[in-house]
Design a protein around this motif. Structure first.
Motif, PDB file in Angstrom:
ATOM      1  N   THR A  25      16.465 -21.565  10.287  1.00 39.59           N
ATOM      2  CA  THR A  25      15.673 -20.649   9.478  1.00 39.59           C
ATOM      3  C   THR A  25      16.245 -19.252   9.616  1.00 39.59           C
ATOM      4  OG1 THR A  25      13.653 -21.963   9.765  1.00 39.59           O
ATOM      5  CG2 THR A  25      13.386 -19.667   9.097  1.00 39.59           C
ATOM      6  N   TYR A  26      16.565 -18.625   8.485  1.00 39.94           N
ATOM      7  CA  TYR A  26      17.013 -17.240   8.492  1.00 39.94           C
ATOM      8  C   TYR A  26      15.776 -16.347   8.572  1.00 39.94           C
ATOM      9  CZ  TYR A  26      21.754 -18.663   7.184  1.00 39.94           C
ATOM     10  OH  TYR A  26      23.013 -19.234   7.163  1.00 39.94           O
ATOM     11  N   ARG A  27      15.710 -15.581   9.643  1.00 46.44           N
ATOM     12  CA  ARG A  27      14.557 -14.709   9.871  1.00 46.44           C
ATOM     13  C   ARG A  27      14.750 -13.368   9.175  1.00 46.44           C
ATOM     14  NH1 ARG A  27      11.003 -18.475  11.569  1.00 46.44           N
ATOM     15  NH2 ARG A  27      11.763 -19.604  13.419  1.00 46.44           N
ATOM     16  N   SER A  28      13.767 -12.980   8.381  1.00 41.91           N
ATOM     17  CA  SER A  28      13.777 -11.686   7.699  1.00 41.91           C
ATOM     18  C   SER A  28      12.344 -11.380   7.280  1.00 41.91           C
ATOM     19  CB  SER A  28      14.705 -11.722   6.479  1.00 41.91           C
ATOM     20  OG  SER A  28      14.244 -12.677   5.543  1.00 41.91           O
ATOM     21  N   ASP A  29      12.180 -10.428   6.359  1.00 36.77           N
ATOM     22  CA  ASP A  29      10.836 -10.133   5.861  1.00 36.77           C
ATOM     23  C   ASP A  29      10.200 -11.380   5.248  1.00 36.77           C
ATOM     24  OD1 ASP A  29      11.149  -7.532   6.652  1.00 36.77           O
ATOM     25  OD2 ASP A  29      11.787  -6.822   4.678  1.00 36.77           O
ATOM     26  N   GLN A  30      11.068 -12.204   4.659  1.00 36.94           N
ATOM     27  CA  GLN A  30      10.616 -13.473   4.105  1.00 36.94           C
ATOM     28  C   GLN A  30      11.544 -14.568   4.639  1.00 36.94           C
ATOM     29  OE1 GLN A  30      10.388 -13.582  -0.155  1.00 36.94           O
ATOM     30  NE2 GLN A  30       9.542 -15.647  -0.225  1.00 36.94           N
ATOM     31  N   ASP A  31      11.053 -15.329   5.615  1.00 44.13           N
ATOM     32  CA  ASP A  31      11.874 -16.350   6.254  1.00 44.13           C
ATOM     33  C   ASP A  31      12.374 -17.366   5.222  1.00 44.13           C
ATOM     34  OD1 ASP A  31      11.347 -15.090   8.594  1.00 44.13           O
ATOM     35  OD2 ASP A  31       9.995 -16.615   9.398  1.00 44.13           O
ATOM     36  N   VAL A  32      13.621 -17.825   5.422  1.00 51.83           N
ATOM     37  CA  VAL A  32      14.226 -18.823   4.539  1.00 51.83           C
ATOM     38  C   VAL A  32      14.655 -20.019   5.383  1.00 51.83           C
ATOM     39  CG1 VAL A  32      16.136 -19.335   2.970  1.00 51.83           C
ATOM     40  CG2 VAL A  32      15.054 -17.074   2.919  1.00 51.83           C
ATOM     41  N   ASP A  33      14.081 -21.175   5.076  1.00 50.63           N
ATOM     42  CA  ASP A  33      14.478 -22.413   5.756  1.00 50.63           C
ATOM     43  C   ASP A  33      15.731 -22.947   5.075  1.00 50.63           C
ATOM     44  OD1 ASP A  33      12.266 -22.358   7.487  1.00 50.63           O
ATOM     45  OD2 ASP A  33      10.993 -23.299   5.967  1.00 50.63           O
ATOM     46  N   ALA A  34      16.868 -22.865   5.768  1.00 50.07           N
ATOM     47  CA  ALA A  34      18.146 -23.258   5.171  1.00 50.07           C
ATOM     48  C   ALA A  34      18.463 -24.730   5.409  1.00 50.07           C
ATOM     49  CB  ALA A  34      19.272 -22.384   5.730  1.00 50.07           C
ATOM     50  N   LEU A  35      18.201 -25.225   6.614  1.00 51.32           N
ATOM     51  CA  LEU A  35      18.497 -26.616   6.972  1.00 51.32           C
ATOM     52  C   LEU A  35      17.295 -27.240   7.650  1.00 51.32           C
ATOM     53  CD1 LEU A  35      22.067 -26.208   8.541  1.00 51.32           C
ATOM     54  CD2 LEU A  35      21.544 -27.068   6.255  1.00 51.32           C
ATOM     55  N   GLU A  36      17.127 -28.545   7.477  1.00 49.17           N
ATOM     56  CA  GLU A  36      15.993 -29.237   8.073  1.00 49.17           C
ATOM     57  C   GLU A  36      16.430 -30.593   8.634  1.00 49.17           C
ATOM     58  OE1 GLU A  36      11.706 -29.451   6.377  1.00 49.17           O
ATOM     59  OE2 GLU A  36      12.710 -31.275   5.674  1.00 49.17           O
ATOM     60  N   ASN A  37      16.353 -30.720   9.942  1.00 48.70           N
ATOM     61  CA  ASN A  37      16.517 -32.004  10.633  1.00 48.70           C
ATOM     62  C   ASN A  37      17.804 -32.739  10.241  1.00 48.70           C
ATOM     63  OD1 ASN A  37      15.704 -33.995  12.449  1.00 48.70           O
ATOM     64  ND2 ASN A  37      14.650 -35.173  10.875  1.00 48.70           N
ATOM     65  N   ILE A  38      18.932 -32.048  10.429  1.00 49.79           N
ATOM     66  CA  ILE A  38      20.235 -32.649  10.134  1.00 49.79           C
ATOM     67  C   ILE A  38      20.738 -33.406  11.369  1.00 49.79           C
ATOM     68  CG2 ILE A  38      22.667 -32.217   9.597  1.00 49.79           C
ATOM     69  CD1 ILE A  38      21.042 -31.571   7.217  1.00 49.79           C
ATOM     70  N   THR A  39      20.991 -34.687  11.211  1.00 51.53           N
ATOM     71  CA  THR A  39      21.624 -35.492  12.251  1.00 51.53           C
ATOM     72  C   THR A  39      22.912 -36.048  11.667  1.00 51.53           C
ATOM     73  OG1 THR A  39      19.563 -36.049  13.376  1.00 51.53           O
ATOM     74  CG2 THR A  39      21.419 -37.529  13.722  1.00 51.53           C
ATOM     75  N   LEU A  40      24.035 -35.741  12.322  1.00 49.31           N
ATOM     76  CA  LEU A  40      25.344 -36.017  11.743  1.00 49.31           C
ATOM     77  C   LEU A  40      26.372 -36.164  12.852  1.00 49.31           C
ATOM     78  CD1 LEU A  40      27.493 -35.906   9.388  1.00 49.31           C
ATOM     79  CD2 LEU A  40      27.413 -33.405   9.659  1.00 49.31           C
ATOM     80  N   THR A  41      27.297 -37.105  12.673  1.00 47.39           N
ATOM     81  CA  THR A  41      28.440 -37.216  13.579  1.00 47.39           C
ATOM     82  C   THR A  41      29.727 -37.128  12.769  1.00 47.39           C
ATOM     83  OG1 THR A  41      28.471 -39.641  13.454  1.00 47.39           O
ATOM     84  CG2 THR A  41      27.208 -38.646  15.257  1.00 47.39           C
TER      85      THR A  41
END
Length: 276
Positions: A25-41
């Motif tokens: 999540t990019y924290r700012s005046d308005q938080d932006v969720d960029a990625l969610e629960n990525i599992t990768l190899t």
């Protein structure tokens, strides 16, 4: 531990790079969720292509693996060790190569070796070896502002590979090139990958490019980005020599291309995301 969890644990243990439950999540005046629960190899020798709509977090995911930013949640590891910062074992190539205009081509390629304090004789040998691989040995004394876009990208690839990294991370490296140069660069990269056995993560907006290069293609959702489907094409192994482009026109290639395009378009329909 259940069977699925055990299998995932074993896969992660064997991987060069592993992400587990990564969110950002990019924290700012308005938080932006960029990625969610990525599992990768990323396994040794794989060529993984990452597709998805604009703004879905592809570049953010690459930056986490590169060590440029840390995830808000989850873990990112390489060879079992937490990724805590940039490392020469993970080379990075961007769409617009950040080359040093005051240095010539050879000095740009050699820069990373100089920072690692490798002996001059070894650095010179490696620099010439990789300039030869990318077809720029005769331009080693040229300034980068004298080069075309494709040649600059060759310098950037040589500069990343000269360190002989375990993983090469590429963020839309051919996106700004014309169609003919792009095709030539794809062929060059494919040959270097076969020869070096390097693990590559390649971000692109071009489905044809992903299918013609990748041994695995991952499709991401709109923001917050999640991996929604994985494909395992085999076209890159057949794209050798003068007739390499024939694979692009086979029924198998065209069918998979349409499936991926339908997946992306249907998933993002009506949400304002752009895909091109």
């Amino acid at each position: 531990m259940g069977r699925t969890e055990y299998r995932r644990s074993a896969e992660a243990a064997a991987a060069v790079v592993a992400l587990a439950g990564v969110s950002l999540t990019y924290r700012s005046d308005q938080d932006v969720d960029a990625l969610e629960n990525i599992t990768l190899t990323l396994d040794a020798g794989e060529f993984v292509c990452l597709l998805g709509p604009s703004g879905c977090g592809k570049s953010t995911l690459l930056k986490i693996i590169a060590g440029f930013i840390a995830p808000t949640d989850g873990a990112a590891v390489m060879d079992g060790e937490a990724i805590t910062g940039a490392d020469w074992q993970r080379g990075v190539v961007f769409q617009h190569p950040p080359l040093y205009p005051w240095l010539d081509v050879a000095a740009n390629v050699k820069f990373g070796l100089k920072m690692r304090k490798l002996p001059e004789l070894e650095s010179q040998k490696l620099t010439e070896e990789y300039l030869k691989k990318v077809g720029l040995l005769e331009f080693r004394t040229s300034k980068v502002y004298q080069l075309s876009g494709g040649m600059k990208q060759r310098v950037a690839i040589a500069r990343a590979l000269v360190n002989q990294p375990r993983v090469l991370l590429m963020d839309e490296p051919f996106g700004a090139l014309d169609a003919l140069t792009r095709e030539q660069m794809q062929s060059l990269l494919r040959n270097i990958w076969r020869e070096s056995q390097c693990t590559i993560l390649f971000i692109t907006h071009d489905v044809d490019e992903a299918l013609s290069l990748g041994t695995r293609v991952l499709v991401m959702s709109k923001r917050p980005g999640r991996i929604i489907k994985e494909f395992r094409p085999d076209f890159t192994h057949s794209m050798i020599g003068e007739k390499s482009n024939r694979s692009r026109y086979t029924p198998e290639f065209l069918k998979l291309r349409e499936e991926i395009l339908d997946l992306i378009n249907n998933y993002t329909k009506g949400d304002g995301c752009a895909y091109f």
